[in-house]
Design a protein around this motif. Structure first.
Motif, PDB file in Angstrom:
ATOM      1  N   VAL A 184      10.119  14.166  20.027  1.00  0.00           N
ATOM      2  CA  VAL A 184       9.733  14.949  21.212  1.00  0.00           C
ATOM      3  C   VAL A 184       8.731  16.026  20.823  1.00  0.00           C
ATOM      4  N   ALA A 185       8.950  16.680  19.683  1.00  0.00           N
ATOM      5  CA  ALA A 185       8.036  17.728  19.239  1.00  0.00           C
ATOM      6  C   ALA A 185       6.648  17.172  18.965  1.00  0.00           C
ATOM      7  N   ALA A 186       6.590  15.983  18.385  1.00  0.00           N
ATOM      8  CA  ALA A 186       5.291  15.361  18.109  1.00  0.00           C
ATOM      9  C   ALA A 186       4.546  15.065  19.405  1.00  0.00           C
ATOM     10  N   ALA A 187       5.286  14.632  20.429  1.00  0.00           N
ATOM     11  CA  ALA A 187       4.649  14.362  21.722  1.00  0.00           C
ATOM     12  C   ALA A 187       4.230  15.659  22.402  1.00  0.00           C
ATOM     13  N   ALA A 188       5.033  16.723  22.215  1.00  0.00           N
ATOM     14  CA  ALA A 188       4.752  17.998  22.876  1.00  0.00           C
ATOM     15  C   ALA A 188       3.529  18.698  22.303  1.00  0.00           C
ATOM     16  N   VAL A 189       3.144  18.349  21.071  1.00  0.00           N
ATOM     17  CA  VAL A 189       1.974  18.972  20.456  1.00  0.00           C
ATOM     18  C   VAL A 189       0.728  18.768  21.321  1.00  0.00           C
TER      19      VAL A 189
END
Length: 221
Positions: A184-189
């Motif tokens: 999720v964090a990678a997508a949120a970047v």
């Protein structure tokens, strides 16, 4: 060794399937990660796991039986949890509408003014995760119902087995949820720096807290 493997394989499979199933904890962790980033997401996960471990210890000591048998105890813990979730939700929504300031303008702000929806600390995330799980009596009853199925009197003291099995469930949960946080964090970047979108994510997080509170409120013992 083979007998132990045969005995605990169904437990490990069940624990994994339970941890990858969507639920309130998963929704909370994903929401925290999307709004506040990877670090807060990981500490939210650690908080949820820590809170769950409190229930494991309580179950091993027999304290969770009180929540399972006492309507009053269940109601007290449940409504405290509801109030806490709604309070978190309202706070997140209010923070999303806080006026944004940049540069030297921040000198005129009150000390407690929220500057951005991305200002949660790791400790706050951990504490929230702990409280959300500890104040959910359903978690205690889950461990009371799930773990005894795999406790074998021939293997030794039941309370020790409770602790070991509960710790294994939480360890699997930590690995699964941490992986989800990283994804999720990678997508949120990609949306980092978009203040308007960040504010709307913060409002969605607040609404999710309120919804989780409502879900807990209508739950039965």
């Amino acid at each position: 060794m083979f007998d132990l493997l045969v005995h605990y394989t169904p437990f490990l499979i069940a624990a994994f399937l339970l941890n990858i199933s969507p639920g309130p904890d998963m929704a909370y962790i994903v929401g925290q990660t999307a709004v506040h980033g990877r670090k807060v997401g990981l500490f939210s996960t650690l908080g949820v796991v820590s809170g769950a471990f409190v229930h494991v210890v309580a179950a091993a000591l027999g304290l969770s039986a009180i929540l399972a048998t006492s309507a009053l105890a269940f109601a007290i813990v449940k409504w405290v949890g509801v109030a806490y979730l709604v309070w978190l939700g309202i706070g997140a929504i209010r923070a999303s509408f806080a006026k944004k300031h940049t540069g030297s303008d921040t000198r005129d702000l009150p000390h407690n003014t929220t500057l951005s929806p991305r200002n949660a600390t790791a400790f706050q995330a951990w504490r929230q995760g702990v409280m959300i799980d500890v104040l959910n009596p359903k978690v205690a009853i889950f461990f009371m119902a799930f773990l005894p199925q795999f406790v074998d009197p021939a293997q030794g003291h039941g309370a020790v087995q409770f602790l070991i099995l509960g710790s294994m469930v939480n360890l699997i949960g930590l690995m699964v949820e941490s992986t989800i946080v990283l994804l999720v964090a990678a997508a949120a970047v990609r949306i980092k720096g978009h203040n308007k979108l960040g504010a709307w994510l913060q409002r969605a997080l607040g609404a999710m807290f309120v919804a989780l509170g409502a879900r807990l409120a209508i739950s039965q013992q």
